[in-house]
Structure formats: C-alpha cells, structure tokens
Design a protein around this motif. Structure first.
Motif, PDB file in Angstrom:
ATOM      1  N   TYR A 467     -11.029  37.764 131.475  1.00 39.15           N
ATOM      2  CA  TYR A 467     -10.316  38.565 132.460  1.00 39.15           C
ATOM      3  C   TYR A 467      -9.372  37.682 133.282  1.00 39.15           C
ATOM      4  O   TYR A 467      -8.240  38.083 133.592  1.00 39.15           O
ATOM      5  N   THR A 468      -9.821  36.491 133.623  1.00 38.47           N
ATOM      6  CA  THR A 468      -8.967  35.564 134.364  1.00 38.47           C
ATOM      7  C   THR A 468      -7.710  35.249 133.564  1.00 38.47           C
ATOM      8  O   THR A 468      -6.593  35.252 134.107  1.00 38.47           O
ATOM      9  N   ALA A 469      -7.865  34.997 132.274  1.00 40.82           N
ATOM     10  CA  ALA A 469      -6.709  34.729 131.416  1.00 40.82           C
ATOM     11  C   ALA A 469      -5.829  35.963 131.280  1.00 40.82           C
ATOM     12  O   ALA A 469      -4.589  35.870 131.285  1.00 40.82           O
ATOM     13  N   ALA A 470      -6.450  37.127 131.148  1.00 44.45           N
ATOM     14  CA  ALA A 470      -5.685  38.360 130.949  1.00 44.45           C
ATOM     15  C   ALA A 470      -4.824  38.703 132.155  1.00 44.45           C
ATOM     16  O   ALA A 470      -3.713  39.233 132.008  1.00 44.45           O
ATOM     17  N   ILE A 522     -15.323  29.976 130.567  1.00 39.74           N
ATOM     18  CA  ILE A 522     -14.309  29.004 130.976  1.00 39.74           C
ATOM     19  C   ILE A 522     -13.732  28.293 129.752  1.00 39.74           C
ATOM     20  O   ILE A 522     -12.512  28.067 129.649  1.00 39.74           O
ATOM     21  N   GLN A 523     -14.597  27.920 128.809  1.00 42.86           N
ATOM     22  CA  GLN A 523     -14.109  27.307 127.573  1.00 42.86           C
ATOM     23  C   GLN A 523     -13.145  28.251 126.850  1.00 42.86           C
ATOM     24  O   GLN A 523     -12.099  27.816 126.345  1.00 42.86           O
ATOM     25  N   ILE A 528      -7.699  29.818 125.194  1.00 43.89           N
ATOM     26  CA  ILE A 528      -6.617  30.808 125.241  1.00 43.89           C
ATOM     27  C   ILE A 528      -5.322  30.162 125.730  1.00 43.89           C
ATOM     28  O   ILE A 528      -4.246  30.380 125.143  1.00 43.89           O
ATOM     29  N   GLN A 529      -5.410  29.356 126.782  1.00 42.08           N
ATOM     30  CA  GLN A 529      -4.200  28.711 127.301  1.00 42.08           C
ATOM     31  C   GLN A 529      -3.584  27.766 126.275  1.00 42.08           C
ATOM     32  O   GLN A 529      -2.356  27.726 126.101  1.00 42.08           O
ATOM     33  N   LEU A 547      -3.382  37.889 120.102  1.00 44.86           N
ATOM     34  CA  LEU A 547      -4.150  37.368 121.220  1.00 44.86           C
ATOM     35  C   LEU A 547      -3.849  38.145 122.494  1.00 44.86           C
ATOM     36  O   LEU A 547      -4.764  38.527 123.230  1.00 44.86           O
ATOM     37  N   GLU A 548      -2.581  38.410 122.752  1.00 46.96           N
ATOM     38  CA  GLU A 548      -2.218  39.137 123.962  1.00 46.96           C
ATOM     39  C   GLU A 548      -2.734  40.574 123.918  1.00 46.96           C
ATOM     40  O   GLU A 548      -3.139  41.129 124.950  1.00 46.96           O
TER      41      GLU A 548
END
Length: 577
Positions: A467-470, A522-523, A528-529, A547-548
């Motif tokens: 969710y943080t990445a999204a 977190i990993q 993802i980044q 991925l997106e």
C-alpha cells in the motif's frame, strides 16, 4: 501516542463498519471438549508434520486444516529473507521435539550455509478482538483466545502435549554474495521419529540492498524504560544499555530510521504501562535562569546510532496531550510543573529559552540537521503557534507531525505522517518528494484493518508495504515497538486498545509473526522500487504496466471484499519473474 492520535483515529471508525473478510478468516476455535476430541480422532496418525503457509495462524487446540506438504518451494532475491511455517501436530505426548536444518546446495557447487537458516518454535499469547477499537476495556467484555505470535529462536527443544498443534517458524536469509540458481536442502523434525522435509529455493539474479540502505521510512517508537522493567534492570545502567542493544539492532535490521526521544516527562500523558521520563533534565536556578542537562540524551542517542538507527532524531514533545512540563525548581528544592497553555507569552518564553540552548547543543553535536520537534495531532492554532515559535529560534528547525492532513501547515512539516483514512493530494506528494520531505502514514487503535494487532491476519502487515508503494508514500509509523503491558510474553492485551497494539516484539528480543511480516512487506516495497527503475530504464513497458496494475488493487476499502492474503499472493508473483 494514543490520545494524540485519537482525533484522527476516531475518524476511522467507519472502516470497522464493513464486513471484514480478513478477520472473518481468522475464526477463533471452538473449545468444546467433545468437539475438539472428535476433530483429533480424525487425525490418521499419532504425529503429523508438514509445511504450511506463513499467512495464517494455527490454533493450538485444533489439528490444522491444511493440505500436507513435505516440500517448501520458494523464490527470493539475493539479500532477501523468506519464511515458512512448519506444523507439528500430535495425538500423543511428544517429550522432546528438536529441529535440524542442512546447508542448501546447488548442482554447480553453490552453497547457502545452514547458519543462514533459523527456526523458532511459535509460542502462544492471549489476544482479544477489535470490536470498538479505541478506548479503555475490561477483559471480560471481549472474546479472548490464544494466538501464535512469539517466534522463540532461543528454544532448542520443546514438549508437545497430546492433541496439540505446534507451529515452527523457518526463515532463510539469502546471502547477497550467493550465485543465482536453485538450492536444495532439508529440515528434519526429531519427535517420536525423524521427519525429513525438503527445501527448494530458487535465488533470482537480483539483489536487495542491506536494511541500512532501504528507502522505506519505518518508524516504530522505542520505549527504553519497558526494557529496564521487564529485565529487572536499573534504568540507564550499563546492564540496561547492554540489554537494549539486541532490541535496537533487531529494529535496525528491519530498516528503522528514526530514534524516539523524550525531551519532557511523559510526553504521552502516561498512557503506557511503564514510565516515559525525559532524557533531558530541566532545572530552574535560584536566580531564575535555566540549565539543561543533556548527558543522558546524548548517551542514549549515541547508543541508538551505534545500533544502526541514525537517520533522524524525533523529540517528543512541545505539544503533549496534557500541558504539564516537569522541571526541578532549585529555589523550592523540589520538582515543579509548568502548565501554561500553548501560544501564551509564558509558554513561548518557557520554550524559547530551552530551544535556544537545545539548538546550540544539537549543532555542537552535529545532530541539528537530523533532529525534529515531533508532534501528535493537536488543535490547529496550537500547532501553528509551535511552528512559528520554532522558526523564530532557528529557521532550520524541522517538524514531524502524525495526524490528519492539514493543507494549512503541510508546507511547514518536514516529516508528515497521516492517518490511514487520508491520502496526500498528488501534486502535494510530488512537491514534497522534490523538496526531500517525508510523507508517510500510520495505523492505530481505530482501524480494524489493515493493522498489526495480535489477532490481525499476518498478511495485513505485508499488505502495508504494498500500500505504501501504491500510494507513493515513503513509509509507515506505528506506536510502539516495545511498550509492553504487564505480562507481554503471555498476554498481549492491555487496559486500553486492542491486543498487541502496544508492541511488536517480545522480551528477550524475540521476534513475532507480525514483525517478520512487516519486514516482508518492507522488502516487497524495496523490490517494487527497484523493479520500477529497472523497467523504466530498459523501457520494459509491459512489465511495468503489470506491476502498476497490481499496485492499484491495494486500496483499504477493498479489504472488506478480499483478504490481504489473497491480494498479496496475486501481486507477489510479479516480483520474482
């Protein structure tokens, strides 16, 4: 901590009104003796051993409902930690159960030594349920049960009573230097006989950086006094610092970036079981001048930095929930309390004197640039007043805030952490990134999901990383790392807030299912980044689009429809292709 968050958290209660698929899957066992006996009678052998998902907690009283499997097949990047549960269940008493692991080898002579594989018997603690979330509670008003959460790697053997399920947590930390390829080995359970299970690990030719280099901004608030109490140590003694090291190193290995410091007594109004005294001694001299003893503050900050947590120092707080600042009054030869309201001339004078001296001291130590004055949610006029005061002392002062999103002060907040029912406007988030400001989010007692209670489905913690990445945010905050209740190793409930809300790890510096799942998320964020950058640089638009698209499925409201486990499972496949 809590009261400071309640203004924001109470706005989240509508999230708990929807049917929660995740929690519905975590049904408490029926402990009726006749029904339990009937279920155990259906187990075909005295003792059974199998691998099982790490995404579920298994009831101690019941035989697990799983498809038996003696092969763990996994994929991982170099530098990544992966885990699995191994389940032992028996209709007979097992007096001594031990676990052995082998090296993992591949056909080309590659080796992952068994020292990189850890096993820990899971131990059970009392938990309760969400119901109303925030607010003081009586245990008799809530449905309570035992839940597997403690990962005890210090236990070398265990007894398993008849008609009992015993999970084991198995982790592999893949060395960064190992070659890509497929590695095989075994896990052996010594019980009434030897049970040998196979491990097949495919190491992908990609590398995850070490935790110190992770970009994820993890902020679990530390509580040094809780460690002193549980270990029966004199606070700030050499033994206390020595004992804290293992806890703080473990937190650094999870990617923690921020040091929690208290610059006043009880910045959260004594909402924790243990005291939270100031690291700075305030003294009003007989002549009316002030002195500030930073000896303990300096020692503590330097110690935490030596454990690997060194990116930011958050100082709590000029704006505690209860305005009551304790100091030593030399003329009266006793402690006194300053209670003037925020924004009053007396308050500004009281703090301006301290901040001027504190600024000087921090610059002398070389820490001013990484230090913030940290605030929980307070009324807007109070926050604006404090920000204004800080800037009159030194325009370089940074501010951290956890609470609702306020456009009026957003530009003044360096480290802004919003409650989970908020999202930053896209243009604001992009501007903040360009300005190298931090934009994170938190959960507290109000959210039924996603959360990190002892009864929360484990993959909700993994889901948080996705969710943080999204959302494009930088990380996640949660109180607290180790604000333990009275008996944390047996009972995760507290007088206020859902069980497990106040801590993520256990006495003895023992990890938990929740903490390991946070690290897993977190990993995934870091992967993802890295994949985003790789796909963009190589113009691999198809992979990037997939991925997106997967990231768009990570919406909090969707957890009322599909479990975190299901959402994560579908998306994870894209990380190891």
């Amino acid at each position: 901590m809590k009261n400071g968050f309640l203004v924001a958290c109470c706005l989240l209660t509508q999230l708990s009104m929807a049917q929660d698929v995740s929690l519905a899957l975590q049904k408490k066992p029926d402990t009726n003796p006749a029904k339990l006996a009937e279920q155990w009678s259906k187990v075909p052998a005295n003792t059974k051993v199998s691998f099982a998902t790490s995404s579920k907690r298994f009831a101690q009283e019941l035989p697990p409902e799983i498809k038996e499997n003696n092969i763990w097949t996994a994929s991982a990047w170099k530098g990544e930690k992966v885990h699995k549960q191994l389940i032992i269940w028996s209709k007979a008493d097992l007096n001594t159960v031990t676990i052995e692991v082998s090296d993992l080898k591949n056909t080309k002579g590659g080796l992952i030594k068994k020292e990189n594989i850890s096993t820990g018997f899971l131990q059970y603690v009392m938990t309760d349920e969400f119901r109303n979330g925030c607010g003081y509670r009586k245990p008799q008003d809530f449905d309570s049960s035992k839940v597997a959460d403690i990962i005890n790697v210090d236990l070398k053997s265990i007894q398993v009573q008849k008609n009992t399920t015993q999970p084991v947590w198995v982790s592999i930390k893949v060395p960064q230097t190992v070659n890509a390829g497929t590695y095989s080995g075994t896990v052996t359970v010594n019980a009434d006989k030897k049970y040998t299970l196979n491990v097949v690990l495919t190491v992908v030719d990609k590398t995850l950086p070490p935790p110190a280099e992770w970009t994820y901004r993890l902020d679990f608030w530390q509580h040094p006094f809780a460690i002193a109490r549980v270990h029966k140590l004199e606070p700030w003694s050499d033994a206390h610092f020595a004992t804290m090291r293992k806890y703080y190193t473990m937190l650094a290995d999870a990617g923690q970036k921020i040091i929690t410091t208290s610059i006043v007594n009880e910045p959260w109004g004594h909402q924790t079981y243990d005291d939270f005294p100031s690291l700075i001694k305030w003294t009003k001299k007989k002549d009316g001048t002030w002195t500030y003893d930073y000896t303990l503050f300096d020692k503590y900050v330097a110690f935490v930095m030596s454990c690997g947590i060194n990116k930011q120092i958050n100082c709590y707080s000029m704006v505690p929930w209860k305005i009551a600042f304790t100091y030593y009054d030399e003329a009266a030869s006793k402690e006194a309390v300053f209670t003037q309201a925020i924004g009053t001339p007396a308050y500004n004078e009281f703090w301006a004197t301290m901040l001027t001296d504190f600024t000087r001291h921090l610059k002398q130590k070389g820490w001013f640039g990484i230090t913030t004055i940290a605030m929980d949610e307070r009324p807007m006029p109070a926050m604006q007043s404090v920000i204004k005061l800080l800037k009159t002392i030194d325009t370089g002062w940074k501010v951290s805030l956890a609470g609702d999103y306020h456009a009026e002060i957003e530009n003044d907040i360096y480290d802004y952490c919003v409650a989970s029912n908020w999202k930053y406007p896209n243009d604001v988030l992009q501007k903040r990134k360009q300005q190298n400001k931090l934009s994170t989010w938190y959960t507290c007692c109000a959210e039924k999901y996603p959360n990190a209670f002892t009864f929360s489905p484990p993959d909700e913690m993994v889901w948080m990383g996705w969710y943080t990445a999204a959302t494009g945010m930088d990380g996640y905050l949660r109180w607290a790392y180790n604000s333990w209740p009275k008996s944390p190793s047996t009972d995760s409930r507290f007088t206020a807030w859902p069980a497990g809300d106040t801590y993520q790890v256990y006495p003895g510096a023992l990890s938990s299912v929740r903490f390991e799942k946070i690290i897993e998320g977190i990993q995934d964020f870091e992967k993802i980044q890295l994949l985003r950058k790789e796909y963009q640089s190589k113009q691999q638009t198809a992979q990037l689009s997939k991925l997106e698209a997967a990231l768009k499925t990570f919406e909090i409201k969707d957890l009322a429809i599909e479990s975190a486990e299901a959402t994560v499972a579908k998306a994870k496949k894209l990380l190891n292709e």
